[in-house]
Design a protein around this motif. Sequence first.
Motif, PDB file in Angstrom:
ATOM      1  N   LEU A 150     -50.264 -24.080  56.309  1.00  0.00           N
ATOM      2  CA  LEU A 150     -49.043 -23.527  55.732  1.00  0.00           C
ATOM      3  C   LEU A 150     -48.735 -24.175  54.393  1.00  0.00           C
ATOM      4  O   LEU A 150     -48.982 -25.373  54.192  1.00  0.00           O
ATOM      5  N   ALA A 151     -48.190 -23.385  53.486  1.00  0.00           N
ATOM      6  CA  ALA A 151     -47.659 -23.908  52.229  1.00  0.00           C
ATOM      7  C   ALA A 151     -46.143 -23.961  52.329  1.00  0.00           C
ATOM      8  O   ALA A 151     -45.519 -23.024  52.841  1.00  0.00           O
TER       9      ALA A 151
ATOM     10  N   THR B 136     -39.252 -14.613  57.476  1.00  0.00           N
ATOM     11  CA  THR B 136     -39.484 -14.547  58.922  1.00  0.00           C
ATOM     12  C   THR B 136     -40.484 -13.464  59.268  1.00  0.00           C
ATOM     13  O   THR B 136     -41.344 -13.648  60.136  1.00  0.00           O
ATOM     14  N   ARG B 137     -40.403 -12.323  58.606  1.00  0.00           N
ATOM     15  CA  ARG B 137     -41.342 -11.233  58.889  1.00  0.00           C
ATOM     16  C   ARG B 137     -42.779 -11.632  58.586  1.00  0.00           C
ATOM     17  O   ARG B 137     -43.717 -11.081  59.176  1.00  0.00           O
ATOM     18  N   GLN B 138     -42.963 -12.576  57.669  1.00  0.00           N
ATOM     19  CA  GLN B 138     -44.314 -13.007  57.315  1.00  0.00           C
ATOM     20  C   GLN B 138     -44.734 -14.276  58.056  1.00  0.00           C
ATOM     21  O   GLN B 138     -45.714 -14.918  57.691  1.00  0.00           O
ATOM     22  N   GLY B 139     -43.964 -14.625  59.100  1.00  0.00           N
ATOM     23  CA  GLY B 139     -44.341 -15.743  59.947  1.00  0.00           C
ATOM     24  C   GLY B 139     -43.920 -17.109  59.461  1.00  0.00           C
ATOM     25  O   GLY B 139     -44.435 -18.121  59.922  1.00  0.00           O
ATOM     26  N   GLY B 140     -42.968 -17.171  58.537  1.00  0.00           N
ATOM     27  CA  GLY B 140     -42.533 -18.456  57.996  1.00  0.00           C
ATOM     28  C   GLY B 140     -41.117 -18.824  58.403  1.00  0.00           C
ATOM     29  O   GLY B 140     -40.460 -18.122  59.165  1.00  0.00           O
ATOM     30  N   ASP B 141     -40.639 -19.942  57.877  1.00  0.00           N
ATOM     31  CA  ASP B 141     -39.281 -20.436  58.126  1.00  0.00           C
ATOM     32  C   ASP B 141     -38.617 -20.746  56.794  1.00  0.00           C
ATOM     33  O   ASP B 141     -39.295 -21.005  55.788  1.00  0.00           O
ATOM     34  N   VAL B 142     -37.279 -20.792  56.816  1.00  0.00           N
ATOM     35  CA  VAL B 142     -36.514 -21.170  55.630  1.00  0.00           C
ATOM     36  C   VAL B 142     -35.677 -22.392  55.944  1.00  0.00           C
ATOM     37  O   VAL B 142     -35.338 -22.645  57.106  1.00  0.00           O
ATOM     38  N   ALA B 143     -35.340 -23.158  54.904  1.00  0.00           N
ATOM     39  CA  ALA B 143     -34.519 -24.348  55.087  1.00  0.00           C
ATOM     40  C   ALA B 143     -33.756 -24.598  53.801  1.00  0.00           C
ATOM     41  O   ALA B 143     -34.111 -24.102  52.721  1.00  0.00           O
ATOM     42  N   ALA B 144     -32.673 -25.394  53.925  1.00  0.00           N
ATOM     43  CA  ALA B 144     -31.859 -25.725  52.760  1.00  0.00           C
ATOM     44  C   ALA B 144     -31.364 -27.154  52.898  1.00  0.00           C
ATOM     45  O   ALA B 144     -31.128 -27.646  54.004  1.00  0.00           O
TER      46      ALA B 144
ATOM     47  N   PRO C 211     -48.242 -18.770  55.106  1.00  0.00           N
ATOM     48  CA  PRO C 211     -49.641 -19.157  55.353  1.00  0.00           C
ATOM     49  C   PRO C 211     -50.438 -19.274  54.060  1.00  0.00           C
ATOM     50  O   PRO C 211     -50.339 -18.439  53.160  1.00  0.00           O
ATOM     51  N   LEU C 212     -51.221 -20.328  54.004  1.00  0.00           N
ATOM     52  CA  LEU C 212     -52.103 -20.525  52.851  1.00  0.00           C
ATOM     53  C   LEU C 212     -53.261 -19.542  52.886  1.00  0.00           C
ATOM     54  O   LEU C 212     -53.772 -19.198  53.946  1.00  0.00           O
ATOM     55  N   CYS C 213     -53.681 -19.121  51.699  1.00  0.00           N
ATOM     56  CA  CYS C 213     -54.877 -18.292  51.612  1.00  0.00           C
ATOM     57  C   CYS C 213     -56.125 -19.161  51.763  1.00  0.00           C
ATOM     58  O   CYS C 213     -57.090 -18.780  52.409  1.00  0.00           O
ATOM     59  N   GLN C 214     -56.073 -20.363  51.205  1.00  0.00           N
ATOM     60  CA  GLN C 214     -57.183 -21.311  51.296  1.00  0.00           C
ATOM     61  C   GLN C 214     -56.603 -22.673  51.642  1.00  0.00           C
ATOM     62  O   GLN C 214     -56.001 -23.329  50.781  1.00  0.00           O
ATOM     63  N   PRO C 215     -56.776 -23.119  52.900  1.00  0.00           N
ATOM     64  CA  PRO C 215     -56.208 -24.403  53.303  1.00  0.00           C
ATOM     65  C   PRO C 215     -56.697 -25.575  52.450  1.00  0.00           C
ATOM     66  O   PRO C 215     -56.053 -26.607  52.394  1.00  0.00           O
ATOM     67  N   ALA C 216     -57.849 -25.447  51.777  1.00  0.00           N
ATOM     68  CA  ALA C 216     -58.366 -26.554  50.974  1.00  0.00           C
ATOM     69  C   ALA C 216     -57.685 -26.648  49.611  1.00  0.00           C
ATOM     70  O   ALA C 216     -58.042 -27.487  48.786  1.00  0.00           O
ATOM     71  N   TRP C 217     -56.667 -25.810  49.389  1.00  0.00           N
ATOM     72  CA  TRP C 217     -56.013 -25.770  48.078  1.00  0.00           C
ATOM     73  C   TRP C 217     -55.457 -27.130  47.671  1.00  0.00           C
ATOM     74  O   TRP C 217     -55.547 -27.546  46.528  1.00  0.00           O
TER      75      TRP C 217
END
Length: 406
Positions: A314-315, A362-370, A385-391
Amino acid sequence: MERIVDHVSSQRQRPRPRPVVLVVARSPQAVDAAREALGAQHIVLGARSGGRAIALAAQEPRPHLVVLDEDLPDMAALAVLEALHGDSRTRDVPVVFTGTQATFDRLCRFVGCLADFIVQPVGAEVLKARVRLHLDLQRLREDLRERECALQREAARGAGLEASLDAANSDLAAIGYSVSHDLRAPLATLSAFASSLLPEQASLSEKGRDRLDRIVTASRRLRDTVDDVLRYCGAAHAPMCIQPVDLADIADDVIAELGAGTDTRFSVEPLPRVRADRTMMREIMENLVGNAIKFSACRADARVEIQAHTAGELAQIVVRDNGIGFDMGYRDKLFRLFQRLHPQAEFPGSGVGLAVVQRLVTRQGGDVAADSVAGGWTSFSFSVPLCQPAWSTACAADRAAGGTLR
C-alpha cells in the motif's frame, strides 16, 4: 454474537428434566440394581427383552442413554444395537454395552454406533460414572447443535440485514441523485432570471438591490450544493477503471490548476504509481489540495506538502498544510456529509468534499485519516494499492534529497 452467547447461556441455565436411561437386561435383578444405582438422579426404564427395548426407545419419553446387556431372551443384543442405530429416532442415542471380553472383541464393526463397553461384572459406581460421563457428553453435543442453529439463524439474519441495507443505500442514492438532478433545472432558471435583473439594479431601491444580491448569491450557493450532492452520489456508483496511475502527473496538474494565482509554496516528494481509477484519484487530489490551499491562505508563508510512504503493498499519500488546522475532538465529523468546522463566511464550501474523498478511497480498498496540531501542521492521508511494491527502494534516494520544491 452476544445474542448467541445469551441464548446458549439461557439454555444452560434453564432447569433440565431428569435424564431418561433405558436399561435392557434379561435379569430383573440387573434392572433393579441399575434402578437403585441411578434412580436418584435419573428416570430409569427397564426392558427385559430386545423387542421391548426397541419399542420403548422409540416412544416418549425418548431415552437419553441406553444400557444394553448382551444376554437377552428373544434376540441377540447386537441385533438390538443394529435396530437402534438403523432407526432415525434412536440413531443418536448413545448405547453403553455390557458383556464379556469375548463379546467386546466382536464389536469392532459397531464402533460407530457404540458409545462405550463395560466388561462384566458391572459395579454400581462404575455404572454411575459411565452413565454420568455419556450424559454429559450428550448435553455438550446438544449445546453445540443449539449454538450451531443459533449461529445459522444469526448468519441468515445478518445476510438479510445486509441485503436490506444495500437496498436502502441504493434507494437513498437514487433519491439523492433524482432530487438533486431535478432541482438543477428550476435553479438554473431562478439564477438566470435573477442575474438578468442585475443590469437594472440602478432603478431599484437600496432595499431592492440588497434583496436581489441575496437572491443571486443564495441561488448560486444552492446550485453549488446541488452539484456537490450529485458528486457525492456519483462517488458511490460511478464505474471504476482500475489501472496503473502515475500520482506525480496528477499532483502536477492539480497544483498547476489550483495553485495558479496564489502565494502558496508547494513541496512534492516523489510519488508512486498506484493501481486505482485515474478520474477518482484526480478528484481525491483536487479536494485535498484545494482544502489545503484554502485553509492555509490566511498565512503569509502558506505551504502545502504532498508526501508518500509505503506499508507493504500500500501507498500512504499525505497532503499537509500549515493553515489554521482543526480541533481533533471533531475529527470524526470531518468525513461526514455537510459537516463543517469553520464558518461559511470565512471559508466557503458545502461540506461535501471530504465525504466524497472518503467514498472514493473506500471504493478502491483504501482508508482515510486526518490529523492536526494546534499552531502546527494539518495532514489528510489516504491509502491505495501500489502498482509496484518495489517503488520505495527505487525512489529512496530522491526522497532523501527532500523532494521537489515548486
